[in-house]
Scaffold this motif. Sequence first.
Motif, PDB file in Angstrom:
ATOM      1  N   GLU A  52     101.536  83.886  56.989  1.00 22.49           N
ATOM      2  CA  GLU A  52     100.206  84.323  56.544  1.00 22.49           C
ATOM      3  C   GLU A  52      99.213  83.183  56.322  1.00 22.49           C
ATOM      4  O   GLU A  52      98.035  83.313  56.617  1.00 22.49           O
ATOM      5  N   GLY A  53      99.663  82.042  55.830  1.00 23.72           N
ATOM      6  CA  GLY A  53      98.748  80.952  55.522  1.00 23.72           C
ATOM      7  C   GLY A  53      98.630  79.881  56.584  1.00 23.72           C
ATOM      8  O   GLY A  53      97.934  78.887  56.409  1.00 23.72           O
ATOM      9  N   ARG A  54      99.288  80.065  57.709  1.00 21.15           N
ATOM     10  CA  ARG A  54      99.340  79.028  58.750  1.00 21.15           C
ATOM     11  C   ARG A  54      97.962  78.537  59.190  1.00 21.15           C
ATOM     12  O   ARG A  54      97.735  77.329  59.302  1.00 21.15           O
ATOM     13  N   ASP A  55      97.051  79.461  59.473  1.00 18.35           N
ATOM     14  CA  ASP A  55      95.718  79.058  59.934  1.00 18.35           C
ATOM     15  C   ASP A  55      95.000  78.180  58.920  1.00 18.35           C
ATOM     16  O   ASP A  55      94.170  77.352  59.286  1.00 18.35           O
ATOM     17  N   PHE A  56      95.310  78.376  57.648  1.00 20.15           N
ATOM     18  CA  PHE A  56      94.645  77.626  56.583  1.00 20.15           C
ATOM     19  C   PHE A  56      95.395  76.336  56.241  1.00 20.15           C
ATOM     20  O   PHE A  56      94.811  75.259  56.180  1.00 20.15           O
ATOM     21  N   LEU A  57      96.696  76.443  56.010  1.00 21.42           N
ATOM     22  CA  LEU A  57      97.486  75.314  55.521  1.00 21.42           C
ATOM     23  C   LEU A  57      97.870  74.329  56.616  1.00 21.42           C
ATOM     24  O   LEU A  57      97.826  73.118  56.405  1.00 21.42           O
ATOM     25  N   ILE A  79      98.246  68.154  29.284  1.00 24.17           N
ATOM     26  CA  ILE A  79      97.883  69.570  29.214  1.00 24.17           C
ATOM     27  C   ILE A  79      97.225  69.913  30.546  1.00 24.17           C
ATOM     28  O   ILE A  79      96.220  69.301  30.921  1.00 24.17           O
ATOM     29  N   VAL A  80      97.790  70.869  31.264  1.00 27.04           N
ATOM     30  CA  VAL A  80      97.318  71.211  32.612  1.00 27.04           C
ATOM     31  C   VAL A  80      97.075  72.717  32.716  1.00 27.04           C
ATOM     32  O   VAL A  80      97.596  73.494  31.921  1.00 27.04           O
ATOM     33  N   PRO A  81      96.294  73.147  33.719  1.00 28.01           N
ATOM     34  CA  PRO A  81      96.107  74.588  33.925  1.00 28.01           C
ATOM     35  C   PRO A  81      97.446  75.263  34.222  1.00 28.01           C
ATOM     36  O   PRO A  81      98.282  74.708  34.936  1.00 28.01           O
ATOM     37  N   ALA A  82      97.637  76.456  33.676  1.00 28.50           N
ATOM     38  CA  ALA A  82      98.868  77.203  33.923  1.00 28.50           C
ATOM     39  C   ALA A  82      98.943  77.645  35.383  1.00 28.50           C
ATOM     40  O   ALA A  82     100.035  77.788  35.936  1.00 28.50           O
ATOM     41  N   ILE A  83      97.799  77.864  36.006  1.00 28.57           N
ATOM     42  CA  ILE A  83      97.741  78.232  37.421  1.00 28.57           C
ATOM     43  C   ILE A  83      97.029  77.109  38.165  1.00 28.57           C
ATOM     44  O   ILE A  83      95.911  76.739  37.821  1.00 28.57           O
ATOM     45  N   ARG A  84      97.694  76.569  39.162  1.00 27.62           N
ATOM     46  CA  ARG A  84      97.089  75.543  40.017  1.00 27.62           C
ATOM     47  C   ARG A  84      96.490  76.239  41.234  1.00 27.62           C
ATOM     48  O   ARG A  84      96.965  77.304  41.644  1.00 27.62           O
ATOM     49  N   HIS A  85      95.468  75.627  41.823  1.00 27.10           N
ATOM     50  CA  HIS A  85      94.829  76.256  42.978  1.00 27.10           C
ATOM     51  C   HIS A  85      94.258  75.223  43.940  1.00 27.10           C
ATOM     52  O   HIS A  85      93.968  74.092  43.548  1.00 27.10           O
ATOM     53  N   ALA A  86      94.133  75.628  45.205  1.00 25.61           N
ATOM     54  CA  ALA A  86      93.550  74.790  46.250  1.00 25.61           C
ATOM     55  C   ALA A  86      92.876  75.707  47.258  1.00 25.61           C
ATOM     56  O   ALA A  86      93.361  76.819  47.524  1.00 25.61           O
ATOM     57  N   ALA A  87      91.743  75.252  47.822  1.00 25.91           N
ATOM     58  CA  ALA A  87      90.980  76.048  48.787  1.00 25.91           C
ATOM     59  C   ALA A  87      91.099  75.443  50.179  1.00 25.91           C
ATOM     60  O   ALA A  87      91.118  74.212  50.330  1.00 25.91           O
ATOM     61  N   TYR A  88      91.169  76.314  51.194  1.00 30.58           N
ATOM     62  CA  TYR A  88      91.315  75.879  52.580  1.00 30.58           C
ATOM     63  C   TYR A  88      90.367  76.660  53.481  1.00 30.58           C
ATOM     64  O   TYR A  88      90.090  77.833  53.246  1.00 30.58           O
ATOM     65  N   ARG A  89      89.897  75.987  54.553  1.00 33.25           N
ATOM     66  CA  ARG A  89      89.050  76.620  55.558  1.00 33.25           C
ATOM     67  C   ARG A  89      89.775  76.520  56.902  1.00 33.25           C
ATOM     68  O   ARG A  89      90.145  75.421  57.335  1.00 33.25           O
ATOM     69  N   ALA A  90      89.975  77.674  57.537  1.00 34.21           N
ATOM     70  CA  ALA A  90      90.607  77.705  58.858  1.00 34.21           C
ATOM     71  C   ALA A  90      89.615  77.179  59.894  1.00 34.21           C
ATOM     72  O   ALA A  90      88.403  77.112  59.650  1.00 34.21           O
ATOM     73  N   ALA A  91      90.108  76.835  61.062  1.00 35.19           N
ATOM     74  CA  ALA A  91      89.261  76.308  62.135  1.00 35.19           C
ATOM     75  C   ALA A  91      88.164  77.295  62.534  1.00 35.19           C
ATOM     76  O   ALA A  91      87.079  76.888  62.943  1.00 35.19           O
ATOM     77  N   ASP A  92      88.425  78.603  62.374  1.00 33.71           N
ATOM     78  CA  ASP A  92      87.424  79.613  62.733  1.00 33.71           C
ATOM     79  C   ASP A  92      86.444  79.922  61.602  1.00 33.71           C
ATOM     80  O   ASP A  92      85.615  80.817  61.710  1.00 33.71           O
ATOM     81  N   GLY A  93      86.543  79.203  60.465  1.00 40.73           N
ATOM     82  CA  GLY A  93      85.596  79.367  59.364  1.00 40.73           C
ATOM     83  C   GLY A  93      86.070  80.248  58.219  1.00 40.73           C
ATOM     84  O   GLY A  93      85.459  80.262  57.154  1.00 40.73           O
TER      85      GLY A  93
END
Length: 131
Positions: A52-57, A79-93
């Motif tokens: 599912e995440g191939r195009d992004f990751l 002290i860190v956020p309990a949920i970590r997050h990262a944003a990705y953009r696929a080649a098609d936008g």
Amino acid sequence: DQLRIIIRATPGYLGWIDDLMLTHVDGTEVMTSGDSPYVRFLRDWIRLYRDEGRDFLANGFRFRPPALECARSKLGAHIVPAIRHAAYRAADGRTALVLVNGTGIEQECSFVWNGKIRRETLNSGELRLVR
């Protein structure tokens, strides 16, 4: 004591050692891999990366994620956020956000994504792709 397992594989081959148990000669158990939270997380991450995440990751680009509101937890001396997050953009936008709950309990978070306020609840150890 040390055990070293070496697996040589051709490019493109995906291998997994599962349900490994180490015992002493007398039969007492030393370690079992089985279905630990860490093993489940690795399986989920590999599945997300491969499917599912191939195009992004694998084929996309990382960009600055949105601000995320969630509980905070202690990790060592930090002290860190309990949920970590990262944003990705696929080649098609197309864009996707990866959320990871690395805590031992269910966690909630909120953030603005694609102009909408989103609220997500992640189970302990859950990894989620949000589009």
